[in-house]
Motif scaffolding. Structure first.
Motif, PDB file in Angstrom:
ATOM      1  N   VAL A  57       2.018  17.668  -8.439  1.00  0.00           N
ATOM      2  CA  VAL A  57       3.410  17.327  -8.701  1.00  0.00           C
ATOM      3  C   VAL A  57       3.882  18.013  -9.992  1.00  0.00           C
ATOM      4  O   VAL A  57       3.196  17.966 -11.014  1.00  0.00           O
ATOM      5  N   LYS A  58       5.075  18.621  -9.881  1.00  0.00           N
ATOM      6  CA  LYS A  58       5.701  19.254 -11.039  1.00  0.00           C
ATOM      7  C   LYS A  58       7.149  18.798 -11.113  1.00  0.00           C
ATOM      8  O   LYS A  58       7.804  18.593 -10.094  1.00  0.00           O
ATOM      9  N   ILE A  59       7.626  18.676 -12.341  1.00  0.00           N
ATOM     10  CA  ILE A  59       9.042  18.421 -12.575  1.00  0.00           C
ATOM     11  C   ILE A  59       9.664  19.743 -13.006  1.00  0.00           C
ATOM     12  O   ILE A  59       9.189  20.380 -13.953  1.00  0.00           O
ATOM     13  N   VAL A  60      10.698  20.175 -12.305  1.00  0.00           N
ATOM     14  CA  VAL A  60      11.293  21.484 -12.557  1.00  0.00           C
ATOM     15  C   VAL A  60      12.792  21.313 -12.806  1.00  0.00           C
ATOM     16  O   VAL A  60      13.491  20.642 -12.044  1.00  0.00           O
ATOM     17  N   PHE A  61      13.255  21.932 -13.905  1.00  0.00           N
ATOM     18  CA  PHE A  61      14.683  21.965 -14.214  1.00  0.00           C
ATOM     19  C   PHE A  61      15.114  23.423 -14.247  1.00  0.00           C
ATOM     20  O   PHE A  61      14.474  24.245 -14.903  1.00  0.00           O
ATOM     21  N   ASP A  74       0.890  -1.171   0.000  1.00  0.00           N
ATOM     22  CA  ASP A  74       0.000   0.000   0.000  1.00  0.00           C
ATOM     23  C   ASP A  74       0.921   1.213   0.000  1.00  0.00           C
ATOM     24  O   ASP A  74       1.568   1.516   1.005  1.00  0.00           O
ATOM     25  N   ILE A  75       1.016   1.879  -1.129  1.00  0.00           N
ATOM     26  CA  ILE A  75       2.054   2.898  -1.275  1.00  0.00           C
ATOM     27  C   ILE A  75       1.494   4.138  -1.960  1.00  0.00           C
ATOM     28  O   ILE A  75       0.627   4.048  -2.843  1.00  0.00           O
ATOM     29  N   ALA A  76       1.959   5.299  -1.505  1.00  0.00           N
ATOM     30  CA  ALA A  76       1.584   6.580  -2.116  1.00  0.00           C
ATOM     31  C   ALA A  76       2.739   7.065  -2.988  1.00  0.00           C
ATOM     32  O   ALA A  76       3.894   6.647  -2.827  1.00  0.00           O
ATOM     33  N   LEU A  77       2.425   7.971  -3.887  1.00  0.00           N
ATOM     34  CA  LEU A  77       3.472   8.518  -4.745  1.00  0.00           C
ATOM     35  C   LEU A  77       4.559   9.187  -3.920  1.00  0.00           C
ATOM     36  O   LEU A  77       5.745   9.081  -4.219  1.00  0.00           O
ATOM     37  N   SER A  78       4.178   9.862  -2.840  1.00  0.00           N
ATOM     38  CA  SER A  78       5.159  10.555  -2.004  1.00  0.00           C
ATOM     39  C   SER A  78       6.089   9.588  -1.295  1.00  0.00           C
ATOM     40  O   SER A  78       7.156   9.980  -0.823  1.00  0.00           O
ATOM     41  N   ASP A  79       5.689   8.293  -1.205  1.00  0.00           N
ATOM     42  CA  ASP A  79       6.595   7.293  -0.640  1.00  0.00           C
ATOM     43  C   ASP A  79       7.698   6.924  -1.632  1.00  0.00           C
ATOM     44  O   ASP A  79       8.804   6.552  -1.240  1.00  0.00           O
ATOM     45  N   MET A  80       7.360   6.993  -2.902  1.00  0.00           N
ATOM     46  CA  MET A  80       8.320   6.601  -3.934  1.00  0.00           C
ATOM     47  C   MET A  80       9.175   7.770  -4.404  1.00  0.00           C
ATOM     48  O   MET A  80      10.346   7.603  -4.737  1.00  0.00           O
ATOM     49  N   VAL A  81       8.593   8.957  -4.442  1.00  0.00           N
ATOM     50  CA  VAL A  81       9.291  10.131  -4.953  1.00  0.00           C
ATOM     51  C   VAL A  81       9.229  11.227  -3.901  1.00  0.00           C
ATOM     52  O   VAL A  81       8.143  11.602  -3.449  1.00  0.00           O
ATOM     53  N   LYS A  82      10.376  11.727  -3.499  1.00  0.00           N
ATOM     54  CA  LYS A  82      10.438  12.777  -2.498  1.00  0.00           C
ATOM     55  C   LYS A  82      10.535  14.147  -3.172  1.00  0.00           C
ATOM     56  O   LYS A  82      11.142  14.301  -4.231  1.00  0.00           O
ATOM     57  N   SER A  83       9.924  15.138  -2.513  1.00  0.00           N
ATOM     58  CA  SER A  83      10.004  16.504  -3.020  1.00  0.00           C
ATOM     59  C   SER A  83      11.445  16.978  -2.975  1.00  0.00           C
ATOM     60  O   SER A  83      12.166  16.740  -2.014  1.00  0.00           O
ATOM     61  N   SER A  84      11.883  17.646  -4.029  1.00  0.00           N
ATOM     62  CA  SER A  84      13.267  18.127  -4.126  1.00  0.00           C
ATOM     63  C   SER A  84      13.271  19.356  -5.027  1.00  0.00           C
ATOM     64  O   SER A  84      12.220  19.899  -5.369  1.00  0.00           O
ATOM     65  N   ASP A  85      14.499  19.787  -5.409  1.00  0.00           N
ATOM     66  CA  ASP A  85      14.589  20.911  -6.331  1.00  0.00           C
ATOM     67  C   ASP A  85      14.018  20.554  -7.689  1.00  0.00           C
ATOM     68  O   ASP A  85      13.563  21.418  -8.431  1.00  0.00           O
ATOM     69  N   THR A  86      14.077  19.277  -8.046  1.00  0.00           N
ATOM     70  CA  THR A  86      13.598  18.850  -9.359  1.00  0.00           C
ATOM     71  C   THR A  86      12.148  18.414  -9.318  1.00  0.00           C
ATOM     72  O   THR A  86      11.363  18.744 -10.213  1.00  0.00           O
ATOM     73  N   VAL A  87      11.781  17.658  -8.298  1.00  0.00           N
ATOM     74  CA  VAL A  87      10.396  17.218  -8.134  1.00  0.00           C
ATOM     75  C   VAL A  87       9.763  18.099  -7.062  1.00  0.00           C
ATOM     76  O   VAL A  87      10.209  18.107  -5.918  1.00  0.00           O
ATOM     77  N   PHE A  95       6.335  19.382  -5.002  1.00  0.00           N
ATOM     78  CA  PHE A  95       4.936  19.227  -4.599  1.00  0.00           C
ATOM     79  C   PHE A  95       4.456  20.603  -4.159  1.00  0.00           C
ATOM     80  O   PHE A  95       5.005  21.180  -3.222  1.00  0.00           O
ATOM     81  N   ASP A  96       3.437  21.130  -4.853  1.00  0.00           N
ATOM     82  CA  ASP A  96       2.971  22.453  -4.439  1.00  0.00           C
ATOM     83  C   ASP A  96       2.070  22.333  -3.215  1.00  0.00           C
ATOM     84  O   ASP A  96       1.888  21.247  -2.641  1.00  0.00           O
ATOM     85  N   GLN A  97       1.498  23.464  -2.784  1.00  0.00           N
ATOM     86  CA  GLN A  97       0.718  23.468  -1.549  1.00  0.00           C
ATOM     87  C   GLN A  97      -0.528  22.596  -1.651  1.00  0.00           C
ATOM     88  O   GLN A  97      -1.088  22.172  -0.636  1.00  0.00           O
ATOM     89  N   ASN A  98      -0.961  22.319  -2.885  1.00  0.00           N
ATOM     90  CA  ASN A  98      -2.111  21.435  -3.074  1.00  0.00           C
ATOM     91  C   ASN A  98      -1.690  19.995  -3.377  1.00  0.00           C
ATOM     92  O   ASN A  98      -2.521  19.174  -3.758  1.00  0.00           O
TER      93      ASN A  98
END
Length: 698
Positions: free
Chosen positions: A69-73, A48-61, A63-66
Motif C-alpha cells: 500500500v502506498k499513499i500518492v499525491f 473479520d475484515i481486511a484492509l482492502s475492505d476498509m480502504v479501496k485502491s484509488s488515485d491516492t491510495v 495497491f501495487d502488484q504485490n
C-alpha cells in the motif's frame, strides 16, 4: 461516538432487566428496599475484515502488484515556466542615430570637342587659309602657322550634374594632335556657360604636341563650382610645320580636346548620386539582458521597423544592407524611396531569416553589422551639411530558435508555506513515528537547452522543532540542441539524498518552501552553445509517494472530551445511573494480521482540581503481528483482553467533568523495525459486553 456506545449498552441493559421482572408481581409485597443484580454477557461486536475492505485502491491510495500500500499525491503544473518568464527578447533593438551626409562621390564624366584642320584654318588670314586649301588631299610640306585663337566652344552637357561645388577632384584637359605636323602648345580656359564664371585659371600646355600624341593639363576642382555646360576658350600657340611632305586633309585631320572629371567629391549642388555609403561601419547592438551573449537566431515572422527624418528636398533612395542576416538564403537588404516629405516610416521583413550576431571578431556577440547608402537616378538637391536621422526597432519577432550564452540568470521560486492546521491534533500527540521511505518525484519536460541548477528548500516545523529537507542542488536534464528541442525526465527526492523521512515524520504543523533555478551554473566556456526556442517551456508536475513502510514507538494520541457518562438532566429518579453498576466489562479477542498494536486508557478527570479520579487501562488491547526481515507480516497474533469498568470507576463519574482518552500505537518490535502495510492484512475480532447492574428498588 463514545456517548452513543454507552447509550447503546444502557439500552441493552434496560431491555435485559425488564425481561427478568414479571408484570404480575405485586411490588407491595417486597421490601421497600431491594436489589437486583443479574450478570449478563452479550456479544456486542464481531468482525473479520481486511484492509482492502476498509480502504479501496484509488488515485491516492495505490495497491501495487504485490498488494503493498502506498499513499500518492499528484499535482500537475507545479512549475510552468515560459520563455517570456525568463527572458525579454521582444525589445532587444532600439537604434536611433543621426547621420550627416558629408561630401558625396559622384561619377566621373568625360566630354570631348573636335576641331578639323578645316575648322582651324577658318581662324587664319585669308592668304594662309587659301594656301592650306590648295594643299587639301595632297602630300606636301605642312605649312607652319602662327598662334591661333579658336574662340569659346561649348562641350556637350555633363549628364550627372546641373551644378556642383566640389570638395575635391580634378578635370583633366587632354589634347590629342591628329594633324600631320606638331603643335607648339596650347592654352585653355574653362568657364561655366550659364554665368561665364571661370573654372580655375588659364591652363597652358607648353610642351610640343607631336603628331598622334596627347598632352594633358589638370585643373584642381577643390572649392570650385562646375555646371553642366562648360565652355572652353582655346588658343593654339602655333605649329612649326613639317620638314618633309605629309598627307594633308582638311576634313580628315585635326585636334581633339577632352575634359575628364575624376575622383569627384561634392560639397553641395544638384547632382545625380551614385551609391554613397553614409557613416562608417555600423552595427545594430542587441540588448537581451545582462550577461546574455547572442550568437545567432532564426525569426519565423517579424519586421525591422524604420523611422526616417530627412530634409524635405532630399528625394534620393536609401538602401539598408544587412549582410549577416539571410532571408530565405539571401542577405537582407531594402531600398527605400525617400520621397519628398521629411518623415518616412516602414518595415523590413525578417520572415524566415537567420541572423548571425558573432561575425565581428572585435565584438563577437550581440552585434549585427549593417550599412546604409543613398543614391539617385535623377538630379537631386544635396548639401553635405544636411542630416538624416534613422530609428530602427524589432517589432515583436516570433523566434524559431536563439543560440548564444544566456548568462547565469537566477530565477527565484517565491517563498511559500503550507499550514496543515493540525496544531490541535499534534499537541495531543507524543512518541516516535518514522515514515521510512517517502519520496517526492518531480516529473518535467524541458525545452530550454541550457544547463539549469535547481535548489529546493523545504523546512518543516512543529512547535520549536525544525527539520530541513537538506536536498543538495541538482542539475536538470536539458535537450541537446539543435538536434533535440525537448526532453522529459524526472528528479527523485528521497531518503538517499535528503532528510525527507525525518521531515514528514516530524510531523510538521507547517512546511515552508523556497528555491531557485540558476542557469549556466558553471563558468562561461565562450562557446555560446545555449539554445532557447520560441516555444521553450519548463513544465513540471509533483508526485509525492508515501509507501506505508514505517515504524512507531509509543505513539500516543490524547484527547479530552466532556464527561458524557455524567447525568446532566433534571430527573434524578432514573434507576440507570452509572453508579448503580456493579460491573461493566468488555472482553475482547483478536487475531491481528497487522504489524500494528493498540492500547487504550480512559480516565475520568476533574478539570477544576486537575486530578484524575479513575482510569480504565486496556494495555495491549490488540497486539501487533510478527514480521519477516522485510517488514511484512508473517502471520497473526492472538490477543485476549479484558476492559473492566469497576464500581469504583462508576462512583467517580459524578466527580469528573472530563474524560481523557489516550490511544497508544506500537509497531512490531516497539518501533525498532520498519513494518510494511499490505492490502490483504486482516483482523478477526470479537468483543463481548459483560454487565452486572445493581438496581435498587425502593
Amino acid at each position: 461516538m463514545v456517548r452513543r456506545s454507552f447509550l447503546f449498552i444502557s439500552m441493552i441493559m434496560v431491555l435485559s432487566t425488564a425481561g427478568c421482572v414479571k408484570e404480575t408481581y405485586d411490588m407491595k409485597k417486597l421490601s421497600k428496599v431491594a436489589q437486583l443484580s443479574p450478570t449478563l454477557a452479550i456479544s456486542a461486536i464481531k468482525g473479520d475484515i481486511a484492509l482492502s475492505d476498509m480502504v479501496k485502491s484509488s488515485d491516492t491510495v495505490v495497491f501495487d502488484q504485490n498488494k503493498f500500500v502506498k499513499i500518492v499525491f499528484r499535482k500537475d503544473s507545479v512549475f510552468n515556466l515560459k520563455l517570456a518568464d525568463v527572458y525579454s527578447l521582444n525589445n532587444m533593438v532600439s537604434v536611433s542615430k543621426s547621420y550627416s551626409f558629408g561630401e558625396m562621390n559622384i561619377g566621373a564624366f568625360s566630354r570631348t570637342m573636335s576641331f578639323t584642320l578645316n575648322d582651324i584654318i577658318a581662324y587664319f588670314s585669308p592668304t594662309l587659309r587659301g594656301k592650306f586649301q590648295a594643299l587639301d588631299n595632297t602630300t606636301n610640306i605642312f605649312l607652319p602657322f602662327p598662334s591661333t585663337n579658336l574662340g569659346e566652344n561649348v562641350f556637350p552637357s555633363i549628364p550627372n550634374l546641373e551644378s556642383a561645388v566640389f570638395a575635391s577632384g580634378t578635370i583633366d584637359i587632354s589634347v590629342k594632335n591628329n594633324l600631320p605636323a606638331p603643335l607648339s602648345g596650347m592654352t585653355l580656359q574653362l568657364y561655366n556657360s550659364v554665368d561665364h564664371t571661370p573654372i580655375g585659371s588659364v591652363t597652358a600646355i607648353s610642351t610640343p604636341i607631336l603628331p598622334g600624341a596627347t598632352e594633358v593639363a589638370t585643373i584642381d576642382l577643390a572649392n570650385k563650382t562646375v555646371k553642366s555646360l562648360i565652355v572652353a576658350a582655346i588658343t593654339i600657340t602655333g605649329s612649326p610645320g613639317s620638314s618633309t611632305p605629309v598627307p594633308i586633309s582638311l576634313n580628315g585631320s585635326g585636334i581633339d580636346v577632352e575634359i575628364t572629371g575624376s575622383n569627384l567629391k561634392v560639397k553641395s549642388g544638384r547632382i545625380i548620386l551614385p551609391a554613397n555609403a553614409i557613416g562608417s561601419a555600423e552595427a545594430v547592438s542587441f540588448d537581451p539582458g545582462s550577461g546574455v551573449e547572442l550568437d545567432k537566431f532564426k525569426i519565423v515572422t517579424g519586421n525591422l521597423s524604420y523611422h526616417i527624418q530627412k530634409p524635405t528636398t532630399f528625394v534620393a533612395s536609401l538602401s539598408i544592407s544587412i549582410p549577416t542576416a539571410n532571408r530565405n538564403g539571401t542577405p537582407v537588404s531594402q531600398s527605400i524611396n525617400l520621397g519628398s516629405g521629411s518623415l518616412l516610416d516602414g518595415n523590413i521583413s525578417f520572415n524566415n531569416t537567420i541572423v548571425y550576431l558573432g561575425t565581428d571578431t572585435a565584438h563577437p556577440f550581440n552585434s549585427m553589422p549593417y550599412s546604409i547608402s543613398v543614391s539617385s537616378s535623377e538630379i537631386v538637391d544635396f548639401n553635405s551639411t544636411d542630416e538624416m536621422k534613422l530609428d530602427l526597432k524589432f517589432q515583436n519577432p516570433v523566434f524559431d530558435y536563439i543560440k548564444g550564452y544566456f548568462g547565469q540568470k537566477t530565477q527565484t521560486i517565491a517563498p511559500d508555506s503550507t499550514n496543515f492546521e493540525i496544531e490541535d491534533i499534534l499537541k495531543n500527540l507524543t512518541g516516535d513515528f518514522l515514515v521510512s521511505s517517502p519520496s517526492i518525484k518531480i516529473n518535467y519536460s524541458n525545452s530550454f537547452a541550457i544547463p539549469i541548477q535547481m535548489t529546493l528548500n523545504a523546512t518543516g516545523q512543529r512547535k520549536t522543532k525544525i527539520v530541513n529537507l537538506g536536498l543538495a542542488p541538482f542539475t536538470l536534464a536539458s535537450p541537446v540542441a539543435p538536434v533535440n528541442r525537448d526532453i522529459s525526465a524526472s528528479v527523485a527526492v528521497d531518503k538517499s539524498n535528503s532528510s525527507l523521512p525525518e521531515l514528514i515524520s516530524l510531523p510538521p504543523e507547517k512546511i515552508r518552501f523556497s528555491g531557485s533555478a540558476r542557469l549556466n551554473p558553471g563558468v562561461n566556456n565562450g562557446l555560446r552553445d545555449n539554445y532557447v526556442f520560441g516555444d521553450s517551456r519548463f513544465l513540471g508536475s509533483l508526485e509525492v509517494e508515501v509507501p506505508l513502510d514505517f515504524r512507531i514507538n509509543n505513539l500516543q494520541f490524547t484527547d479530552t472530551v466532556d464527561n458524557f457518562l455524567k447525568d446532566t438532566g433534571s430527573n434524578n429518579d432514573n434507576p440507570l445511573k452509572p453508579e448503580n453498576f456493579e460491573l461493566l466489562r468488555v472482553d475482547i479477542t483478536a487475531k491481528n494480521g497487522f504489524p500494528l498494536g493498540v492500547s487504550l486508557k480512559m480516565s475520568l478527570y476533574d478539570s477544576n482540581t486537575h486530578v484524575v479520579k479513575s482510569t480504565v487501562d486496556a494495555t495491549g488491547i490488540i497486539a501487533p503481528a510478527p514480521i519477516d526481515s522485510n517488514g511484512k507480516s508473517t502471520g497473526v497474533t492472538e490477543t485476549s483482553t479484558t476492559v473492566e469498568f469497576t464500581k469504583i470507576f462508576f462512583s467517580s463519574v459524578t466527580k469528573a467533568d472530563k474524560i481523557i482518552f489516550q490511544f497508544t500505537l506500537n509497531t512490531t518490535g516497539n518501533g525498532t523495525k520498519d513494518i510494511k502495510i499490505y492490502s490483504d492484512y486482516r483482523i478477526d475480532f470479537n468483543a463481548a459486553l459483560v454487565v452486572k447492574p445493581g438496581i435498587k428498588l425502593n
